[in-house]
Structure formats: structure tokens, C-alpha cells
Scaffold this motif. Structure first.
Motif, PDB file in Angstrom:
ATOM      1  N   SER A   1     -59.121  55.030 -21.670  1.00  0.00           N
ATOM      2  CA  SER A   1     -58.284  54.813 -20.479  1.00  0.00           C
ATOM      3  C   SER A   1     -56.819  55.081 -20.791  1.00  0.00           C
ATOM      4  CB  SER A   1     -58.457  53.391 -19.957  1.00  0.00           C
ATOM      5  OG  SER A   1     -58.175  52.447 -20.976  1.00  0.00           O
ATOM      6  N   LEU A   2     -56.062  55.388 -19.730  1.00  0.00           N
ATOM      7  CA  LEU A   2     -54.651  55.742 -19.865  1.00  0.00           C
ATOM      8  C   LEU A   2     -53.762  54.635 -19.313  1.00  0.00           C
ATOM      9  CD1 LEU A   2     -54.813  59.456 -18.618  1.00  0.00           C
ATOM     10  CD2 LEU A   2     -54.857  58.653 -20.991  1.00  0.00           C
ATOM     11  N   PHE A   3     -52.546  54.585 -19.810  1.00  0.00           N
ATOM     12  CA  PHE A   3     -51.533  53.704 -19.230  1.00  0.00           C
ATOM     13  C   PHE A   3     -50.902  54.451 -18.054  1.00  0.00           C
ATOM     14  CE2 PHE A   3     -47.420  51.779 -18.659  1.00  0.00           C
ATOM     15  CZ  PHE A   3     -47.675  50.425 -18.845  1.00  0.00           C
ATOM     16  N   GLU A   4     -51.159  53.954 -16.842  1.00  0.00           N
ATOM     17  CA  GLU A   4     -50.723  54.666 -15.644  1.00  0.00           C
ATOM     18  C   GLU A   4     -49.280  54.322 -15.285  1.00  0.00           C
ATOM     19  OE1 GLU A   4     -52.350  56.935 -14.171  1.00  0.00           O
ATOM     20  OE2 GLU A   4     -54.323  56.704 -15.116  1.00  0.00           O
ATOM     21  N   PRO A   5     -48.417  55.320 -15.127  1.00  0.00           N
ATOM     22  CA  PRO A   5     -47.026  55.036 -14.733  1.00  0.00           C
ATOM     23  C   PRO A   5     -46.971  54.483 -13.313  1.00  0.00           C
ATOM     24  CG  PRO A   5     -47.463  57.408 -14.680  1.00  0.00           C
ATOM     25  CD  PRO A   5     -48.666  56.766 -15.311  1.00  0.00           C
ATOM     26  N   GLY A   6     -46.085  53.529 -13.098  1.00  0.00           N
ATOM     27  CA  GLY A   6     -45.900  52.970 -11.758  1.00  0.00           C
ATOM     28  C   GLY A   6     -46.919  51.942 -11.348  1.00  0.00           C
ATOM     29  N   GLU A   7     -47.856  51.613 -12.231  1.00  0.00           N
ATOM     30  CA  GLU A   7     -48.919  50.659 -11.899  1.00  0.00           C
ATOM     31  C   GLU A   7     -48.348  49.262 -11.656  1.00  0.00           C
ATOM     32  OE1 GLU A   7     -53.087  49.886 -11.349  1.00  0.00           O
ATOM     33  OE2 GLU A   7     -51.995  51.754 -11.634  1.00  0.00           O
ATOM     34  N   TYR A   8     -47.212  48.967 -12.259  1.00  0.00           N
ATOM     35  CA  TYR A   8     -46.627  47.627 -12.165  1.00  0.00           C
ATOM     36  C   TYR A   8     -45.203  47.697 -11.606  1.00  0.00           C
ATOM     37  CZ  TYR A   8     -50.674  46.768 -15.075  1.00  0.00           C
ATOM     38  OH  TYR A   8     -51.960  46.712 -15.549  1.00  0.00           O
ATOM     39  N   ASN A   9     -45.057  48.461 -10.540  1.00  0.00           N
ATOM     40  CA  ASN A   9     -43.726  48.678  -9.970  1.00  0.00           C
ATOM     41  C   ASN A   9     -43.101  47.421  -9.383  1.00  0.00           C
ATOM     42  OD1 ASN A   9     -43.267  51.326 -10.630  1.00  0.00           O
ATOM     43  ND2 ASN A   9     -44.004  52.169  -8.690  1.00  0.00           N
TER      44      ASN A   9
ATOM     45  N   LEU B   1     -42.634  44.852 -10.882  1.00  0.00           N
ATOM     46  CA  LEU B   1     -41.790  44.301 -11.948  1.00  0.00           C
ATOM     47  C   LEU B   1     -40.496  45.108 -12.005  1.00  0.00           C
ATOM     48  CD1 LEU B   1     -44.487  43.790 -14.728  1.00  0.00           C
ATOM     49  CD2 LEU B   1     -43.643  42.119 -13.069  1.00  0.00           C
ATOM     50  N   ASN B   2     -39.644  44.823 -11.068  1.00  0.00           N
ATOM     51  CA  ASN B   2     -38.416  45.609 -10.928  1.00  0.00           C
ATOM     52  C   ASN B   2     -37.330  45.039 -11.841  1.00  0.00           C
ATOM     53  OD1 ASN B   2     -36.690  47.560  -9.956  1.00  0.00           O
ATOM     54  ND2 ASN B   2     -36.070  46.351  -8.175  1.00  0.00           N
ATOM     55  N   HIS B   3     -37.580  45.173 -13.152  1.00  0.00           N
ATOM     56  CA  HIS B   3     -36.659  44.633 -14.149  1.00  0.00           C
ATOM     57  C   HIS B   3     -36.214  45.757 -15.086  1.00  0.00           C
ATOM     58  CE1 HIS B   3     -37.673  40.521 -12.989  1.00  0.00           C
ATOM     59  NE2 HIS B   3     -38.943  40.905 -12.986  1.00  0.00           N
ATOM     60  N   TYR B   4     -34.979  45.693 -15.481  1.00  0.00           N
ATOM     61  CA  TYR B   4     -34.428  46.695 -16.387  1.00  0.00           C
ATOM     62  C   TYR B   4     -35.218  46.739 -17.688  1.00  0.00           C
ATOM     63  CZ  TYR B   4     -31.115  48.854 -19.652  1.00  0.00           C
ATOM     64  OH  TYR B   4     -30.537  49.648 -20.603  1.00  0.00           O
ATOM     65  N   GLU B   5     -35.530  45.537 -18.245  1.00  0.00           N
ATOM     66  CA  GLU B   5     -36.254  45.479 -19.505  1.00  0.00           C
ATOM     67  C   GLU B   5     -37.628  46.143 -19.389  1.00  0.00           C
ATOM     68  OE1 GLU B   5     -34.600  41.227 -18.856  1.00  0.00           O
ATOM     69  OE2 GLU B   5     -35.196  42.941 -17.633  1.00  0.00           O
ATOM     70  N   TRP B   6     -38.289  45.914 -18.243  1.00  0.00           N
ATOM     71  CA  TRP B   6     -39.623  46.491 -18.075  1.00  0.00           C
ATOM     72  C   TRP B   6     -39.547  48.011 -17.959  1.00  0.00           C
ATOM     73  CZ3 TRP B   6     -44.429  46.397 -19.024  1.00  0.00           C
ATOM     74  CH2 TRP B   6     -45.309  47.222 -18.341  1.00  0.00           C
ATOM     75  N   LYS B   7     -38.554  48.512 -17.281  1.00  0.00           N
ATOM     76  CA  LYS B   7     -38.434  49.964 -17.131  1.00  0.00           C
ATOM     77  C   LYS B   7     -38.302  50.636 -18.497  1.00  0.00           C
ATOM     78  CE  LYS B   7     -38.616  49.801 -12.669  1.00  0.00           C
ATOM     79  NZ  LYS B   7     -39.869  50.223 -11.992  1.00  0.00           N
ATOM     80  N   LEU B   8     -37.511  50.030 -19.383  1.00  0.00           N
ATOM     81  CA  LEU B   8     -37.361  50.583 -20.728  1.00  0.00           C
ATOM     82  C   LEU B   8     -38.671  50.495 -21.506  1.00  0.00           C
ATOM     83  CD1 LEU B   8     -33.872  49.132 -21.775  1.00  0.00           C
ATOM     84  CD2 LEU B   8     -34.388  51.448 -20.980  1.00  0.00           C
ATOM     85  N   LEU B   9     -39.319  49.331 -21.404  1.00  0.00           N
ATOM     86  CA  LEU B   9     -40.560  49.144 -22.144  1.00  0.00           C
ATOM     87  C   LEU B   9     -41.663  50.057 -21.615  1.00  0.00           C
ATOM     88  CD1 LEU B   9     -42.018  47.603 -24.361  1.00  0.00           C
ATOM     89  CD2 LEU B   9     -42.599  45.842 -22.681  1.00  0.00           C
ATOM     90  N   GLU B  10     -41.739  50.228 -20.300  1.00  0.00           N
ATOM     91  CA  GLU B  10     -42.752  51.104 -19.714  1.00  0.00           C
ATOM     92  C   GLU B  10     -42.583  52.538 -20.228  1.00  0.00           C
ATOM     93  OE1 GLU B  10     -44.562  51.801 -15.266  1.00  0.00           O
ATOM     94  OE2 GLU B  10     -42.397  52.040 -15.524  1.00  0.00           O
ATOM     95  N   ARG B  11     -41.340  52.977 -20.335  1.00  0.00           N
ATOM     96  CA  ARG B  11     -41.074  54.319 -20.859  1.00  0.00           C
ATOM     97  C   ARG B  11     -41.619  54.458 -22.273  1.00  0.00           C
ATOM     98  NH1 ARG B  11     -35.013  55.438 -22.164  1.00  0.00           N
ATOM     99  NH2 ARG B  11     -35.688  54.153 -23.931  1.00  0.00           N
ATOM    100  N   ASP B  12     -41.412  53.430 -23.108  1.00  0.00           N
ATOM    101  CA  ASP B  12     -41.901  53.480 -24.483  1.00  0.00           C
ATOM    102  C   ASP B  12     -43.430  53.454 -24.538  1.00  0.00           C
ATOM    103  OD1 ASP B  12     -39.366  53.616 -25.488  1.00  0.00           O
ATOM    104  OD2 ASP B  12     -39.193  51.471 -25.927  1.00  0.00           O
ATOM    105  N   LEU B  13     -44.041  52.655 -23.676  1.00  0.00           N
ATOM    106  CA  LEU B  13     -45.504  52.589 -23.649  1.00  0.00           C
ATOM    107  C   LEU B  13     -46.095  53.930 -23.246  1.00  0.00           C
ATOM    108  CD1 LEU B  13     -45.918  49.082 -21.958  1.00  0.00           C
ATOM    109  CD2 LEU B  13     -46.397  49.648 -24.349  1.00  0.00           C
ATOM    110  N   LEU B  14     -45.458  54.573 -22.291  1.00  0.00           N
ATOM    111  CA  LEU B  14     -45.930  55.900 -21.874  1.00  0.00           C
ATOM    112  C   LEU B  14     -45.779  56.916 -23.001  1.00  0.00           C
ATOM    113  CD1 LEU B  14     -44.511  55.977 -18.233  1.00  0.00           C
ATOM    114  CD2 LEU B  14     -46.927  55.980 -18.883  1.00  0.00           C
ATOM    115  N   GLU B  15     -44.731  56.751 -23.816  1.00  0.00           N
ATOM    116  CA  GLU B  15     -44.539  57.662 -24.939  1.00  0.00           C
ATOM    117  C   GLU B  15     -45.640  57.471 -25.981  1.00  0.00           C
ATOM    118  OE1 GLU B  15     -40.920  59.394 -27.724  1.00  0.00           O
ATOM    119  OE2 GLU B  15     -40.599  57.595 -26.502  1.00  0.00           O
ATOM    120  N   ILE B  16     -45.992  56.208 -26.266  1.00  0.00           N
ATOM    121  CA  ILE B  16     -47.111  55.957 -27.180  1.00  0.00           C
ATOM    122  C   ILE B  16     -48.390  56.561 -26.629  1.00  0.00           C
ATOM    123  CG2 ILE B  16     -48.630  54.165 -28.123  1.00  0.00           C
ATOM    124  CD1 ILE B  16     -46.241  52.372 -28.459  1.00  0.00           C
TER     125      ILE B  16
END
Length: 656
Positions: free
Chosen positions: A103-111, A113-128
Motif C-alpha cells: 500500500s501507498l501513503f496517499e497525499p491529501g488523505e489527512y487534509n 490536519l491543517n497544521h504547519y508541522e503536519w505539512k512538513l512531515l507529510e512531505r517527508d513521508l511521501l519522500e520515503i
């Protein structure tokens, strides 16, 4: 290789950490305090051992796998050949990935969570996830193991073990703990998802666990890729790397333990209810249905409500009556007669103009305008033309007034029937209830169940989810009886109980629903069946099942509270979405819509027919009936579900 697991005090780059602190310094401190409190309090749920959740099993399986592989490499260092070692590590990882990490980590699945910290972390998770996707493709291309190039393998190792300002897998692992645990984003996710059920279609507990599972999956992908890289570097003679591997494993397990402590506490605090919000557009037959002509506004002259054809009384005298005749073929001859009972008659004014509804409508009148200027309903163009109706004097002594009454009339235009038959999932096929909705079939309202095949550890086979067909009977069928197969609403019996029927025993889940009649109330019952969480099998459901309900009434036990509607307009006229306003142990009566707003032509509340399901589907620990509305409207009665409680299965890892 020690440099690959170096970290700062917080595991996050100083630039990012300072950015977070400068944005919300007080908030950062408060959230850290909450995180310390939540993670320090751990109830003794491990005293009773429950099977663990899916991702804990997968993580444990990989830890055992990589330990075994390191033991194999350590034993075969001196006398093993390189090719067999490569094949062993390669094939073991390839097999594990095929079974568990597709399975894949889907972008925008947890939108939400409109937090700055989450946006940065989501970007890193997508990179992994992207790097792991390349690695997975590489494994697939080299399954036959004939042309495996050392340079290609070393390039993957370099990428996975990169540790600089641009990318560092170990730094991302620390960021996950910082944002999700120390800054308690799991806790904030619970709070925000409770207000976003319309978007998530998940209970808050389910949302939190889904978030955790996706993050845990991505972290495991990164961890597995780093372990694979160190093993391959060891095989290619680039170093020993045993110490680095053991240290990373130890850190990984400690982070996991701290995460699970918080996760379990948050899940224990989370609501598990799911209900369906109002649609963007109301469509009769798709998003809602109506009970029709249960109590409906009706114009009747008092002379026709007694056998003597007198006008000695007034309208208020006729609390309960019926239409006895049609005096001199006046207005009574120009409208369909109420063949049932008339209730709560009142006098409004002597003369009026009446706009009759189309013949195929369940309404009698579109609107009524009295000579004194009072208008019942929404006046406008009248397709059938208005009719002037005047009261009259008789013998100069009695005024024969036209009264406004409520008509309770059964007939072909009155859909007021509720199914009483059992609705049970196909337990012989190991199927359980995963969702509910109201449907109207042959004029009878049914609670229809969505069912799916139960699988290990509380999962549902999404490929065979379906709505089980309802009973296809007609109220006029010879073998169908009122009170046994269906319930008929009437003036005396028109209440529906608003309950949450659930079980606290996590070894039981919902396999059926039904309505029964208690006194004058429709009352919901749920069927619970025992199951084995680990294997996903129902345990002799024909024996180990029981029905449960709330037996309280409005006159006995823990007395129910009545939900009263204040001058209710038609439910679909609201421009603001309805919100739940009932709680367990309430009840509501089906009543007429407001006289002034709608000429009392509709029965409210309406019936919400939207499917109440969770995405993805899960077993249910309970079901319920609730009411939602906005003030001044009739609102909707609909089903709700309570997702299975996964919190007791969040077990802290044991380190072998």
C-alpha cells in the motif's frame, strides 16, 4: 556508519524546530505538556492480553526477520559465499514486501490536519514512500536474480543511508515522534476528526488509528530499507554494521513504545460514532423519504363532524372526531374526504381561499389564505386554481365554522409502516454488519444492513462489501400481519426511541438489527455474535449470539426524554446542515409540520436514507437511531453506527 543515525536533541533540524517555536511558542509548550501527561499515564490494559493489531504484527514479524538475517550473516561470514548471502537477504525482503508493504501513503488523505508541522512531515513521508517505491520496483525487476549489479545495489544503499541537510531517514524518524507524540498531533487529530465526520466518514478513533497505521507503514518501509542497505553493505565487504543495526533497532523499538502509549490513551478517549451529514442537495427517494399523511392539516366544517349535523359547539370541542357526512355538498364535496380520525380541531377564521394540491400529491393543500390575512403555507401560483370557502350562519343562532383539524388516515397515499422482521448478516459466510441505512420498499420502511466478510484482526474484505436485499413483502399479502411483520404508525402510536445499542465486550460484534414495539414506541434491537479477533472467525454464531436493546420507556425505568420540535418547517427547507440533537435514551414523535409554515401538510421528522458506513469498513460494536435538525425544522431520523473498539488491542511491544 555511526553518522547515519546521528541526531540533534529533538530529532528535527534546528531550522524547522525554530520555525515551529517562533510560530506558536505557548502552544508548543502546552502541547508538549499534554504529550507528557498522556504518555506518562498508561492504564493496565496489558493485564488482560488481547491479540495485537495488524501493524504491530507486521512490525514484529519484520523485527524477527531482520534479527534472523543478521544472525545468518554473522554465522556465514567465514564460510558462506557472497551469492547465497545476497540471495537470502534479497529474497527475504522481497517476500516480506510482497505480503505486507504494497500500500501507498496517499497525499491529501489527512487534509483536515491543517497544521504547519503536519505539512512538513507529510512531505517527508511521501519522500520515503517514493524512495521505497523505487526500491520495490528494483526488487521486482531483479526477482530472477540473474543480472543483479553491485553498483545498482550500492546506489540504493547510498540513497537509503543518506544523512545530510537535504535528506536523512533517521532524522525523519525523529520528526515523526516529535510531531505525532511530543507535540500530540494524534490527540489533535482526534479532536479535529470529531468535527469532520462529514469529510472523513470515519469515527474519530478510526481516523486516529488510520493515521497511525499509514505513518507506521511508511516508517517501517524506511526502517526495512535501511536494514537491507546495511546488510548488503556488509555482504559487499564495506564494513560490519552490526552495531549500527542494533542501535537503530533499539531506537525504533523505544520510539514505537512511546508512540503506542500515547496512541492507546488517545484511542481510549476517542468517540467511535459515525453518522451521515446532510447532502449538498436533497433528493427524495435517494437521500431522504417521508412518512406521509400520518397527521395532516384538514379543513372540515363542524356540521360534518357530528351525526346530528348541528353547529351547537365550537371547533375546540372536537378534540377527537371523524367526518360523519357532507352537508349539502359544500366544500366537503370538492376535496378528498378524511376517512380516518380528526384530532385537535381549532378555529382560525370564517372565510378562506384554498389552493388544492395536485391530485397525485400526498399533500391536500399547497396553501390556505384566510380573509383576515393569515396564510398557512407558502402562497404562490396555484396550478389548480383557488377555491373560496365560507363559513355560514344557521337559524341566526349557530355559526357553522370551518375548522382546521389534523387527519390521521390510512390509505394508499399514507406510507407509515416499519418492518419488524429480523435483519441478520450472512453469518454462515462469516459476514458481519458494517453499515446501515433506511430504505422504503412497497411502502414499508426497512433498516437495511451493509455486510462484509470478517477477516483477521478486525479487518473486512472490502472486495465483497454489499447491501443485503430487504424483505420483499407487501402489507396486503395473505401471510403478512400487522404487529408481527410490520408496525403501523398512528396518532396513538407514533414514537420512535433514539438509542445507542452497543456492547462493551470486545469479543462480540454486530450481526443483525430489528425493530420491535414497546408500548407505543418503535424500539431498536441489535444482534451481537462472538468472534475471534486474531483469526477473524465468528464463533458458532447460531449459538453464541444475543439480542440487546434499551428497555427504558417514557413512564418506567430510567425515563426517556422527549425531543420536542418547535414549529417545525419541512426538513429540506433548511439552508444550514442539520446537526444531531438527541442522545441515548431519548425519543421523538412523528408529528405534523407547522401550521403556518406548511399548512401542517407534511409528517416530520423525515427519514434519512443515506448509507451510514465507515471508510474503510470495519466491524461494529453498536448501532443506533438518532435525530438531527436545525431549530425551526423537522429534521431527520437516521441510523448511526459505532465502530469496533480497537484500543484494547494496542499492546506495548515486548523486546526479545
Amino acid at each position: 556508519m555511526q553518522k547515519f543515525i546521528s541526531r540533534n536533541n529533538f530529532g528535527m533540524s534546528s531550522q524547522r524546530l525554530n520555525a515551529c517555536r517562533s510560530l506558536v511558542p505557548l502552544r508548543f509548550i502546552l502541547l508538549c505538556v499534554i504529550g507528557i501527561i498522556l504518555t506518562s499515564y498508561v492504564p493496565h490494559t496489558n493485564a488482560t492480553s488481547f491479540p495485537t493489531l495488524k501493524w504491530e504484527e507486521i512490525r514484529t514479524e519484520y523485527i524477527d526477520l531482520e534479527k534472523a538475517l543478521w544472525q545468518y550473516l554473522n554465522k556465514s561470514t567465514t564460510n558462506g559465499n557472497k551469492l547465497s548471502q545476497i540471495r537470502k537477504v534479497f529474497d527475504s525482503h522481497n517476500s516480506f514486501i510482497k505480503w505486507h508493504l504494497q500500500s501507498l501513503f496517499e497525499p491529501g488523505e489527512y487534509n483536515i490536519l491543517n497544521h504547519y508541522e503536519w505539512k512538513l512531515l507529510e512531505r517527508d513521508l511521501l519522500e520515503i514512500d517514493g524512495i521505497f517505491g523505487f526500491f520495490k520496483d528494483f526488487m521486482k525487476r531483479n526477482e530472477n536474480f540473474t543480472n543483479l549489479e553491485e553498483r545498482a545495489v550500492l546506489d540504493i544503499c547510498d540513497t537509503a543511508l543518506r544523512n545530510d541537510k537535504v535528506f536523512s531517514m533517521s532524522r525523519i524518524f525523529q520528526d515523526i515522534e516529535l510531531v505525532m507524540v511530543k507535540q500530540t498531533l494524534y490527540y489533535r487529530a482526534m479532536l479535529e476528526s470529531a468535527n469532520e465526520i462529514c469529510h472523513t466518514q470515519q469515527s474519530p478513533q478510526q481516523f486516529v488509528y488510520s493515521l497511525y497505521a499509514d505513518i507506521a507503514m511508511t516508517e517501517l518501509k524506511g526502517y526495512a530499507l535501511m536494514e537491507f542497505s546495511w546488510m548488503m553493505l556488509r555482504i559487499y565487504g564495506k564494513g560490519n554494521f552490526t552495531e549500527e543495526s542494533e542501535l537503530m533497532r533499539s531506537d525504533y523499538q523505544k520510539r514505537t513504545e512511546r508512540t503506542l502509549k500515547l496512541l492507546r490513551e488517545v484511542m481510549l478517549r476517542s468517540s467511535r460514532n459515525v453518522w451521515h451529514c446532510d447532502p449538498d442537495k436533497y433528493v427524495k427517494g435517494e437521500t431522504y423519504e417521508e412518512v406521509t399523511r400520518l397527521l395532516q392539516g384538514y379543513i372540515e366544517n363542524e356540521v360534518d363532524m357530528n351525526n346530528d349535523e348541528t353547529c351547537r359547539e365550537d371547533c375546540a370541542f372536537y378534540i377527537s372526531a371523524k367526518s360523519e357526512g357532507c352537508f349539502k355538498n359544500k366544500y366537503c364535496a370538492r376535496q378528498p374526504k378524511c376517512s380516518g380520525r380528526l384530532y385537535s380541531c381549532r378555529y382560525l377564521d370564517s372565510d378562506m381561499w384554498i389552493c388544492p394540491s395536485p391530485l397525485n400529491s400526498t399533500r391536500r393543500y399547497e396553501w390556505i389564505e384566510y380573509e383576515n390575512g393569515r396564510i398557512l403555507g407558502k402562497a404562490g401560483y396555484c396550478t389548480r386554481g383557488t377555491t373560496k370557502v365560507d363559513s355560514w350562519w344557521r337559524y341566526l343562532l349557530w355559526h357553522c365554522s370551518y375548522c382546521f383539524c389534523l387527519c390521521d388516515e390510512q390509505g394508499l397515499k399514507s406510507d407509515r409502516y416499519f418492518n419488524l422482521r429480523d435483519v441478520v448478516s450472512d453469518v454462515e459466510e462469516n459476514k458481519v454488519v458494517t453499515g446501515l441505512r433506511f430504505v422504503k420498499k412497497n411502502r414499508v420502511f426497512h433498516l437495511q444492513i451493509q455486510q462484509g466478510e470478517l477477516q483477521p484482526r478486525g479487518s473486512i474484505n472490502a472486495s465483497n462489501i454489499s447491501w443485503k436485499p430487504t424483505n420483499n413483502y407487501n402489507i396486503f399479502d395473505r401471510d403478512v400481519k400487522n404487529g408481527r411483520d410490520y408496525h403501523t404508525l398512528s396518532y396513538e402510536s407514533r414514537s420512535i426511541d433514539l438509542d445507542d445499542v452497543h456492547t462493551e465486550d470486545i469479543s462480540y460484534i454486530v450481526t443483525g438489527v430489528r425493530f420491535r414495539v414497546m408500548g407505543t414506541h418503535l424500539n431498536l434491537e441489535a444482534r451481537f455474535s462472538e468472534f475471534n479477533f486474531k483469526t477473524g472467525e465468528l464463533v458458532s454464531p447460531e449459538i453464541n449470539s444475543f439480542w440487546k436493546s434499551n428497555d427504558n420507556t417514557d413512564v418506567s425505568g430510567n425515563r426517556r426524554t422527549k425531543i420536542r420540535l418547535n414549529s417545525p418547517d419541512i426538513s429540506i427547507r433548511t439552508i444550514v446542515k442539520s446537526l444531531p440533537n438527541s442522545k441515548d435514551n431519548d425519543y421523538i414523535d412523528f408529528v405534523n409540520s407547522d401550521m403556518d409554515k406548511d399548512a401542517a401538510q407534511s409528517t416530520v421528522p423525515f427519514i434519512d436514507t443515506q448509507g451510514v458506513v465507515s471508510k474503510p469498513p470495519v466491524p461494529l460494536a453498536g448501532v443506533g437511531i438518532y435525530h438531527k435538525t436545525q431549530n425551526g425544522y423537522g429534521g431527520f431520523v437516521g441510523p448511526k453506527i459505532e465502530t469496533y473498539d480497537f484500543a484494547p488491542h494496542v499492546q506495548l511491544p515486548t523486546h526479545g
